[in-house]
Scaffold this active site. Structure first.
Site, PDB file in Angstrom:
ATOM      1  N   SER A   1       0.860  -1.193   0.000  1.00 22.69           N
ATOM      2  CA  SER A   1       0.000   0.000   0.000  1.00 22.69           C
ATOM      3  C   SER A   1       0.892   1.237   0.000  1.00 22.69           C
ATOM      4  O   SER A   1       2.061   1.150   0.397  1.00 22.69           O
ATOM      5  CB  SER A   1      -0.855   0.003   1.273  1.00 22.69           C
TER       6      SER A   1
ATOM      7  N   TYR B   1      -2.542  -0.557  10.242  1.00 24.07           N
ATOM      8  CA  TYR B   1      -2.436  -0.891   8.811  1.00 24.07           C
ATOM      9  C   TYR B   1      -1.074  -0.478   8.259  1.00 24.07           C
ATOM     10  O   TYR B   1      -0.373  -1.267   7.622  1.00 24.07           O
ATOM     11  CB  TYR B   1      -3.554  -0.165   8.068  1.00 24.07           C
TER      12      TYR B   1
HETATM   13  N1  LIG Z   1      -8.715  -0.956  -1.994  1.00 22.48           N
HETATM   14  C1  LIG Z   1      -7.728  -0.096  -1.800  1.00 22.48           C
HETATM   15  O1  LIG Z   1      -7.889   1.115  -1.967  1.00 22.48           O
HETATM   16  C2  LIG Z   1      -6.352  -0.587  -1.400  1.00 22.48           C
HETATM   17  C3  LIG Z   1      -5.323   0.359  -1.375  1.00 22.48           C
HETATM   18  C4  LIG Z   1      -4.045  -0.070  -1.019  1.00 22.48           C
HETATM   19  C5  LIG Z   1      -3.799  -1.392  -0.721  1.00 22.48           C
HETATM   20  N2  LIG Z   1      -4.828  -2.279  -0.731  1.00 22.48           N
HETATM   21  C6  LIG Z   1      -4.493  -3.670  -0.415  1.00 22.48           C
HETATM   22  O2  LIG Z   1      -4.934  -4.504  -1.453  1.00 22.48           O
HETATM   23  C7  LIG Z   1      -5.270  -5.799  -0.927  1.00 22.48           C
HETATM   24  C8  LIG Z   1      -6.687  -6.148  -1.395  1.00 22.48           C
HETATM   25  O3  LIG Z   1      -7.591  -5.222  -0.782  1.00 22.48           O
HETATM   26  P1  LIG Z   1      -9.087  -4.994  -1.312  1.00 22.48           P
HETATM   27  O4  LIG Z   1      -9.306  -3.542  -1.374  1.00 22.48           O
HETATM   28  O5  LIG Z   1      -9.356  -5.834  -2.478  1.00 22.48           O
HETATM   29  O6  LIG Z   1      -9.898  -5.485  -0.029  1.00 22.48           O
HETATM   30  P2  LIG Z   1     -10.925  -6.693   0.125  1.00 22.48           P
HETATM   31  O7  LIG Z   1     -11.314  -6.690   1.557  1.00 22.48           O
HETATM   32  O8  LIG Z   1     -11.991  -6.605  -0.912  1.00 22.48           O
HETATM   33  O9  LIG Z   1     -10.014  -7.954  -0.217  1.00 22.48           O
HETATM   34  C9  LIG Z   1      -9.212  -8.597   0.703  1.00 22.48           C
HETATM   35  C10 LIG Z   1      -9.446 -10.081   0.535  1.00 22.48           C
HETATM   36  O10 LIG Z   1      -8.573 -10.759   1.425  1.00 22.48           O
HETATM   37  C11 LIG Z   1      -9.304 -11.819   1.998  1.00 22.48           C
HETATM   38  N3  LIG Z   1      -8.701 -12.175   3.272  1.00 22.48           N
HETATM   39  C12 LIG Z   1      -8.670 -11.441   4.415  1.00 22.48           C
HETATM   40  N4  LIG Z   1      -8.038 -12.118   5.377  1.00 22.48           N
HETATM   41  C13 LIG Z   1      -7.645 -13.296   4.830  1.00 22.48           C
HETATM   42  C14 LIG Z   1      -6.960 -14.421   5.326  1.00 22.48           C
HETATM   43  N5  LIG Z   1      -6.567 -14.492   6.608  1.00 22.48           N
HETATM   44  N6  LIG Z   1      -6.732 -15.456   4.494  1.00 22.48           N
HETATM   45  C15 LIG Z   1      -7.158 -15.426   3.204  1.00 22.48           C
HETATM   46  N7  LIG Z   1      -7.824 -14.378   2.687  1.00 22.48           N
HETATM   47  C16 LIG Z   1      -8.067 -13.339   3.488  1.00 22.48           C
HETATM   48  C17 LIG Z   1     -10.722 -11.303   2.164  1.00 22.48           C
HETATM   49  O11 LIG Z   1     -11.662 -12.344   2.301  1.00 22.48           O
HETATM   50  C18 LIG Z   1     -10.891 -10.490   0.891  1.00 22.48           C
HETATM   51  O12 LIG Z   1     -11.447 -11.260  -0.151  1.00 22.48           O
HETATM   52  C19 LIG Z   1      -5.121  -5.686   0.583  1.00 22.48           C
HETATM   53  O13 LIG Z   1      -3.866  -6.167   0.969  1.00 22.48           O
HETATM   54  C20 LIG Z   1      -5.182  -4.192   0.836  1.00 22.48           C
HETATM   55  O14 LIG Z   1      -4.498  -3.825   1.997  1.00 22.48           O
HETATM   56  C21 LIG Z   1      -6.100  -1.916  -1.065  1.00 22.48           C
END
Ligand SMILES: NC(=O)c1ccc[n+]([C@@H]2O[C@H](COP(=O)([O-])OP(=O)(O)OC[C@H]3O[C@@H](n4cnc5c(N)ncnc54)[C@H](O)[C@@H]3O)[C@@H](O)[C@H]2O)c1
Length: 255
Positions: free
Chosen positions: A147, A160
């Site tokens: 991130s 985070y």
């Molecule tokens: N959406 C954003 O703006 C954003 C920005 C920066 C970074 N991120 C990072 O991108 C990644 C995906 O985020 P997202 O926005 O798609 O969120 P999201 O919550 O839609 O996806 C995260 C996924 O991880 C799964 N998950 C959580 N804990 C788990 C575990 N213990 N074992 C297996 N699966 C698990 C959840 O079920 C979910 O499907 C994350 O690491 C998040 O920190 C997202």
């Protein structure tokens, strides 16, 4: 010379490659699954969310899906074994599993801090090592979704941001340890995307106005904005990149 003289670019070719996608049924994960699948990669997708995994397997025929907790080392070993059994090879993985627990430091429950490290760091470690142990002699690729919070000190993000920063640094160490085996380990650092864990923030006018004010490109990322970097890091195009967190952020880390 015309456009038809050009063959598909082998630099970005993923056809017949086999990757494991963790967190593949989340907002950004789904976009990554689609991007890799459309380029011919064979995929095993694991996530905690059984329902969205079932939907995913209906949309992309031939993918292997498994409900698995990235925090559980044995489950990661198992998905690697299942992938090898089903597809006969393994070229790496991309990890989009993650959690966010925002709270001002005085209000932050230390269990939320622990849990953030458990999923975002320990889980990422389990995923990396389970794959790295079973990669062929030719090596492979491991990519994590970190991130901008790996480097930006956003208020309310003690849990985070510190876990994502740890993830980015762990990537550097793993990259160095495994470089001689040609196992390349990198991270992608997105800013706020209109997907997954950020959809509520994007939909909130006050939060989104403040967030946009520090994104020089003046828009939130869309899942497809991550595809180019993910494909690069998993393909021949990324053959000499390791240990990096590459920010895909509309300029967020410039502010
Ligand atoms: N959406 C954003 O703006 C954003 C920005 C920066 C970074 N991120 C990072 O991108 C990644 C995906 O985020 P997202 O926005 O798609 O969120 P999201 O919550 O839609 O996806 C995260 C996924 O991880 C799964 N998950 C959580 N804990 C788990 C575990 N213990 N074992 C297996 N699966 C698990 C959840 O079920 C979910 O499907 C994350 O690491 C998040 O920190 C997202």
């Amino acid at each position: 010379m015309s456009h038809s003289d050009f063959a598909p670019d082998p630099l970005f070719d993923l056809s017949k490659k086999v990757f494991i996608v963790a967190g593949g049924s989340g907002g950004l994960g789904k976009g990554l699954v689609q991007a890799l699948y459309e380029r011919g990669a064979r995929l095993a997708v694991c996530d905690l969310d059984e329902k969205s995994l079932a939907t995913l397997s209906q949309s992309f025929s031939g993918i292997l899906t498994a409900v698995a907790d990235i925090c559980d080392e044995a489950s990661m070993d198992q998905i690697v074994q299942q992938t090898l059994t089903q597809f006969g090879r393994l070229d790496g993985g991309i990890n989009a599993a993650g959690i966010i627990r925002p709270a001002a430091a005085f209000e932050l429950d230390v269990d939320a801090l622990r849990m953030s490290f458990e999923v975002n760091v320990v889980g990422a470690f389990n995923f990396s090592r389970a794959i790295a142990r079973r990669l062929p002699k030719a090596g492979g690729r491991i990519v994590h979704i970190a991130s901008v919070s790996s480097t930006v000190a956003n208020v309310g993000y003690a849990a985070y941001a510190s876990s994502k920063s740890a993830l980015s640094h762990m990537v550097r160490v793993l990259a160095r340890e495994w470089a001689s085996s040609n196992i390349l380990v990198n991270a992608i650092g997105p800013s706020m995307f209109n997907a997954g864990m950020a959809v509520n923030a994007v939909a909130d006018p006050t939060v989104s106005q403040q967030a946009l004010s520090v994104i020089p490109m003046g828009r939130f990322g869309q899942p497809e904005d991550l595809s180019g970097m993910a494909i690069t890091l998993l393909s021949q195009a990324g053959s000499y990149i390791t240990g990096q967190t590459i920010y895909v952020d509309g300029g967020r880390t410039l502010v």
